[in-house]
Enzyme design. Structure first.
Site, PDB file in Angstrom:
ATOM      1  N   HIS A 136       0.800  -0.959  -0.013  1.00  0.00           N
ATOM      2  CA  HIS A 136      -0.374   0.233  -0.129  1.00  0.00           C
ATOM      3  C   HIS A 136       0.439   1.023  -0.106  1.00  0.00           C
ATOM      4  O   HIS A 136       0.242   2.775  -0.016  1.00  0.00           O
ATOM      5  CB  HIS A 136      -1.195  -0.383   1.506  1.00  0.00           C
ATOM      6  N   CYS A 165       6.494  19.980  -5.998  1.00  0.00           N
ATOM      7  CA  CYS A 165       7.318  18.983  -6.598  1.00  0.00           C
ATOM      8  C   CYS A 165       8.375  20.488  -7.147  1.00  0.00           C
ATOM      9  O   CYS A 165       8.128  21.132  -7.309  1.00  0.00           O
ATOM     10  CB  CYS A 165       6.638  18.491  -7.511  1.00  0.00           C
TER      11      CYS A 165
HETATM   12  P1  OAD Z   1      -7.323  -3.143  10.624  1.00  0.00           P
HETATM   13  O1  OAD Z   1      -7.678  -1.984  11.173  1.00  0.00           O
HETATM   14  O2  OAD Z   1      -8.025  -3.249   9.505  1.00  0.00           O
HETATM   15  O3  OAD Z   1      -6.567  -4.341  10.602  1.00  0.00           O
HETATM   16  C1  OAD Z   1      -6.154  -4.729  12.819  1.00  0.00           C
HETATM   17  C2  OAD Z   1      -6.238  -6.136  13.290  1.00  0.00           C
HETATM   18  O4  OAD Z   1      -4.665  -5.795  13.596  1.00  0.00           O
HETATM   19  C3  OAD Z   1      -7.722  -5.520  13.362  1.00  0.00           C
HETATM   20  O5  OAD Z   1      -7.590  -7.666  13.285  1.00  0.00           O
HETATM   21  C4  OAD Z   1      -6.930  -6.374  15.442  1.00  0.00           C
HETATM   22  O6  OAD Z   1      -7.823  -7.082  15.646  1.00  0.00           O
HETATM   23  C5  OAD Z   1      -5.526  -6.815  14.899  1.00  0.00           C
HETATM   24  N1  OAD Z   1      -4.585  -5.583  15.682  1.00  0.00           N
HETATM   25  C6  OAD Z   1      -5.360  -5.104  16.312  1.00  0.00           C
HETATM   26  N2  OAD Z   1      -3.757  -5.198  17.548  1.00  0.00           N
HETATM   27  C7  OAD Z   1      -2.698  -5.766  17.599  1.00  0.00           C
HETATM   28  C8  OAD Z   1      -1.754  -6.981  17.925  1.00  0.00           C
HETATM   29  N3  OAD Z   1      -1.263  -6.201  19.296  1.00  0.00           N
HETATM   30  N4  OAD Z   1      -1.077  -7.415  17.619  1.00  0.00           N
HETATM   31  C9  OAD Z   1      -1.613  -8.289  16.656  1.00  0.00           C
HETATM   32  N5  OAD Z   1      -2.730  -7.807  16.046  1.00  0.00           N
HETATM   33  C10 OAD Z   1      -3.838  -6.930  16.269  1.00  0.00           C
HETATM   34  O7  OAD Z   1      -5.073  -2.843   9.259  1.00  0.00           O
HETATM   35  P2  OAD Z   1      -5.088  -3.971   8.007  1.00  0.00           P
HETATM   36  O8  OAD Z   1      -6.093  -5.108   7.983  1.00  0.00           O
HETATM   37  O9  OAD Z   1      -3.841  -3.407   8.164  1.00  0.00           O
HETATM   38  O10 OAD Z   1      -5.478   0.365   3.655  1.00  0.00           O
HETATM   39  O11 OAD Z   1      -5.903  -2.973   7.003  1.00  0.00           O
HETATM   40  C11 OAD Z   1      -5.396  -3.190   5.849  1.00  0.00           C
HETATM   41  C12 OAD Z   1      -5.958  -1.513   5.412  1.00  0.00           C
HETATM   42  O12 OAD Z   1      -7.214  -0.713   5.505  1.00  0.00           O
HETATM   43  C13 OAD Z   1      -4.390  -0.988   5.797  1.00  0.00           C
HETATM   44  O13 OAD Z   1      -3.519  -0.620   4.741  1.00  0.00           O
HETATM   45  C14 OAD Z   1      -5.015   0.244   5.086  1.00  0.00           C
HETATM   46  C15 OAD Z   1      -6.695   0.417   5.648  1.00  0.00           C
HETATM   47  O14 OAD Z   1      -7.460   1.419   4.885  1.00  0.00           O
HETATM   48  C16 OAD Z   1      -4.930   1.650   2.772  1.00  0.00           C
HETATM   49  O15 OAD Z   1      -4.680   2.357   3.588  1.00  0.00           O
HETATM   50  C17 OAD Z   1      -5.176   1.750   1.069  1.00  0.00           C
END
Ligand code: OAD
Length: 269
Positions: A136, A165
């Site tokens: 991303h 820029c």
């Molecule tokens: P999310 O915020 O959707 O999910 C975070 C996950 O981390 C959740 O399932 C939590 O349960 C878990 N979590 C929280 N604390 C944790 C810990 N200490 N250890 C392990 N897991 C933990 O984030 P992403 O899945 O990364 O996109 O979201 C995907 C994308 O959605 C991001 O890259 C971003 C967002 O919109 C863009 O910016 C394009």
């Protein structure tokens, strides 16, 4: 499916019979030639960087369509950049955690190791990971909206909002993927190739709801890899995972790493 409730706190973590619970996972990992990791915002949560979803998540307070789309940027570049400047400030003030650090050591531990992240915070690199595939983008990079040239910028706060820029004067945007935008084709292709070819695929700290990233562990499972999930909460891929640990990555990865290294030493010695 094996579940270990290490999310209940350090007390439980200490009492857990690590050897018997982690045995099957260590056996699989020690036999693996190729290990692939997909990380999400949860890996940085214990560093103090907000995740996107959940009670404290950024998308609870901010509307994605007002801050993370190209339309929003063109309508109000200052607002969008102020939000990114604020996030850059938070990230700059935090440090990689124990989970990031274990992952850096795994680059040396496994014959083939690949780290794919959805995170834009650069914490894997700051921890010391050398080869990070960023699905991303990266919040520390700017991209010219006219020329598409990419430049690094670590100013906190930014000197100029919105930044422009140097060469052509056009607006610079954060080099991140916004809603409605496609991921870089070659990065995506490589990620799917790696997930198809690995023996073990980890899904760590991701809610697994954002495509196409969420398909990588499922793709690995279909190709025959063992899938290991680490997340305090269940996700849509939990049902397809061979092991799903209800744990914080910053607590669990060091436990797994220690056990892996103990067994590796035992095997050699
Ligand atoms: P999310 O915020 O959707 O999910 C975070 C996950 O981390 C959740 O399932 C939590 O349960 C878990 N979590 C929280 N604390 C944790 C810990 N200490 N250890 C392990 N897991 C933990 O984030 P992403 O899945 O990364 O996109 O979201 C995907 C994308 O959605 C991001 O890259 C971003 C967002 O919109 C863009 O910016 C394009």
């Amino acid at each position: 499916m094996t579940r270990i409730p290490v999310s209940l706190g350090p007390e439980v973590t200490r009492k857990m019979d690590v050897q018997s619970e982690l045995g099957p996972v260590c056996d699989i990992l020690l036999a693996a030639k190729s290990v692939c990791l997909l990380t999400g915002a949860g890996i940085s949560a214990e560093s103090g960087i907000p995740t996107f979803r959940g009670e404290e998540g950024l998308w609870k307070t901010y509307r994605a369509e007002q801050l993370a789309t190209f339309q929003a940027f063109i309508q109000d570049p200052r607002l969008v950049w102020e939000w990114y400047d604020w996030r850059r400030g938070i990230i700059a003030s935090k440090e990689p955690n124990a989970g990031h650090k274990v992952i850096t050591e795994w680059e040396e531990l496994f014959p083939y190791f690949n780290l794919i992240t959805q995170n834009i915070d650069g914490l894997h690199q700051r921890a010391g990971s050398k080869n990070v595939i960023e699905l991303h983008g990266n919040i520390w990079k700017h991209r010219c909206i006219d020329e598409n040239t990419i430049s690094e910028n670590h100013d906190v706060p930014l000197k100029e909002i919105p930044p422009r820029c140097d060469k052509c004067g056009a607006l610079l945007r954060p080099h991140v993927v916004w809603f409605g935008e496609s991921l870089d084709g070659s990065i995506l292709h490589k990620s799917f190739q790696l997930s198809s070819g690995c023996d073990v695929m980890f899904s760590i700290g991701t809610s697994a709801v954002v495509q196409p990233a969420a398909s990588l562990p499922l793709n690995a499972a279909e190709a025959g890899a063992k899938v290991i999930e680490i997340n305090p909460d269940p996700t849509p891929i939990t049902g397809s995972a061979d092991f799903s640990f209800r744990a914080k990555s910053g607590e669990f990865l060091p436990i797994l790493d220690k056990e892996l290294k103990r067994r590796t030493k035992q095997k050699k010695g």
